[in-house]
Design a protein around this motif. Structure first.
Motif, mmCIF file in Angstrom:
data_model
loop_
_atom_site.group_PDB
_atom_site.id
_atom_site.type_symbol
_atom_site.label_atom_id
_atom_site.label_comp_id
_atom_site.label_asym_id
_atom_site.label_seq_id
_atom_site.Cartn_x
_atom_site.Cartn_y
_atom_site.Cartn_z
ATOM 1 N N SER A 44 -6.226 -83.324 44.631
ATOM 2 C CA SER A 44 -6.311 -84.299 45.718
ATOM 3 C C SER A 44 -6.675 -83.630 47.035
ATOM 4 N N GLU A 45 -6.135 -82.449 47.292
ATOM 5 C CA GLU A 45 -6.469 -81.740 48.526
ATOM 6 C C GLU A 45 -7.926 -81.299 48.533
ATOM 7 N N MET A 46 -8.434 -80.923 47.359
ATOM 8 C CA MET A 46 -9.831 -80.506 47.283
ATOM 9 C C MET A 46 -10.761 -81.681 47.560
ATOM 10 N N LYS A 47 -10.392 -82.857 47.114
ATOM 11 C CA LYS A 47 -11.217 -84.041 47.380
ATOM 12 C C LYS A 47 -11.312 -84.290 48.884
ATOM 13 N N VAL A 48 -10.199 -84.136 49.599
ATOM 14 C CA VAL A 48 -10.187 -84.314 51.048
ATOM 15 C C VAL A 48 -11.084 -83.274 51.714
ATOM 16 N N VAL A 49 -10.986 -82.015 51.270
ATOM 17 C CA VAL A 49 -11.810 -80.948 51.827
ATOM 18 C C VAL A 49 -13.296 -81.224 51.573
ATOM 19 N N CYS A 50 -13.602 -81.649 50.350
ATOM 20 C CA CYS A 50 -14.981 -81.951 49.988
ATOM 21 C C CYS A 50 -15.556 -83.023 50.915
ATOM 22 N N ARG A 51 -14.831 -84.082 51.104
ATOM 23 C CA ARG A 51 -15.300 -85.178 51.961
ATOM 24 C C ARG A 51 -15.508 -84.687 53.393
ATOM 25 N N SER A 52 -14.569 -83.915 53.912
ATOM 26 C CA SER A 52 -14.676 -83.460 55.300
ATOM 27 C C SER A 52 -15.870 -82.530 55.503
ATOM 28 N N LEU A 53 -16.148 -81.654 54.530
ATOM 29 C CA LEU A 53 -17.279 -80.735 54.665
ATOM 30 C C LEU A 53 -18.609 -81.476 54.553
ATOM 31 N N LEU A 54 -18.674 -82.459 53.659
ATOM 32 C CA LEU A 54 -19.923 -83.203 53.498
ATOM 33 C C LEU A 54 -20.126 -84.241 54.598
ATOM 34 N N ASP A 55 -19.103 -84.452 55.433
ATOM 35 C CA ASP A 55 -19.247 -85.289 56.631
ATOM 36 C C ASP A 55 -19.695 -84.479 57.841
ATOM 37 N N LEU A 56 -19.840 -83.166 57.675
ATOM 38 C CA LEU A 56 -20.273 -82.308 58.785
ATOM 39 C C LEU A 56 -21.712 -82.638 59.192
#
Length: 304
Positions: A44-56
């Motif tokens: 679940s934490e990785m999903k949050v990280v993934c979304r935040s990086l691809l929103d850069l």
């Protein structure tokens, strides 16, 4: 034979796990894995990280990464107008994850999660490879220890207008196996049943992972494993996130069937080839579902 959905395999099954993995690879080339040992908090934490990086911003995601296998960012394009991805090529090589995190300005917490998640998938890939070789009767073979792996974070940008459209076209993966953390809230993955040709929806189950066999897996198993054809469809107007580890091909060696799987009754189906050369050939010949493998088809022996 199960035809309604892909097999569900318990990684902690004490009874014939290796044989069940092989059967799923042969009949489907795809299965969903439960009790894989990776904590749900890490997923679940990785999903949050993934979304935040691809929103850069695009400039940070793109950086100065050259095109090719090591390309860090795959932008939206005509072939896939809804999909974008961030990649760490050869993620187990020294410094690969740290270099990626520095390039995208990842925070210390994000760096920790990416390291923890990618390493967990890498260890699982080695475990699965060992179980598959065991199931094929290749006891004692230390499978895939030094094969390069690509870690990829995916984002599908769906709008109301894109519902019913294809997010990722029909394809097989070029490498050996793919471990996929699909979006537990947003469906879309569909695979082809090789017996019927029907498309089967791979419905999400929270906390589980999807395993796909690729072209190299079919060649390495001398045709026993199925390089599953699959696509991603847009079912609803929302963002869909997935994270994958691709086990590619042998480092410094050619892709070929394990010698123990080749004999007079099971002749070699494909001539050996270099993985990166094959991946480029897939692209240059527009062979998304592995059609380029036919160029390496071995001549079968003539019956005497």
């Amino acid at each position: 034979m199960e035809t309604k959905g892909v097999p569900l395999i318990d990684m902690q099954d004490p009874h014939g796990l290796a044989e069940k993995l092989v059967k799923a690879c042969e009949e489907w080339g795809c299965f969903r894995l439960v009790n894989h040992g990776i904590p749900s908090t890490v997923l679940s934490e990785m999903k949050v990280v993934c979304r935040s990086l691809l929103d850069l911003p695009f400039k940070i995601k793109q950086g100065d990464s050259p095109p090719g296998p090591g390309q860090r960012y795959t932008p939206l394009n005509m072939a896939s107008p809804y999909f974008e991805g961030l990649n760490i090529y050869d993620m187990a090589s020294p410094g690969a994850v740290d270099d990626f995190c520095t390039q995208v300005h990842a925070s210390p917490h994000q760096r920790e999660i990416i390291l923890k998640h990618s390493q967990a998938l890498f260890e699982l890939a080695k475990d699965l490879g060992g179980k598959m070789t065991e199931g094929l009767g290749l006891g004692g073979l230390e499978a895939f220890k030094d094969w390069p792996c690509q870690f990829q974070m995916n984002k599908y940008n769906y709008s109301p207008e894109s519902v019913g459209s294809t997010g990722a076209v029909m394809h097989s993966d070029p490498g050996f196996i793919t471990i996929l953390q699909d979006d537990e809230l947003v469906n879309g993955l569909e695979v082809v049943n090789k017996f019927t040709g029907d498309l089967v929806s791979v419905d999400p189950i929270p906390g589980t992972l999807v395993i796909n066999i690729g072209d190299v897996g079919m060649v390495w198993s001398n045709g026993r494993f199925n390089n599953v054809k699959h696509r991603v469809q847009c079912y609803k107007a929302t963002v869909r996130i997935s994270i994958a580890l691709f086990v590619l091909g042998p480092r410094g060696k050619r892709v070929e069937a394990a010698s123990e799987l080749v004999d007079s009754e099971h002749p070699r189906l494909y001539n050996p080839f270099d993985f990166e050369a094959y991946r480029k050939l897939r692209h240059s010949t527009n062979s998304p579902t592995g059609e380029a493998l036919e160029l390496f088809r071995a001549a079968l022996p003539i019956d005497s």
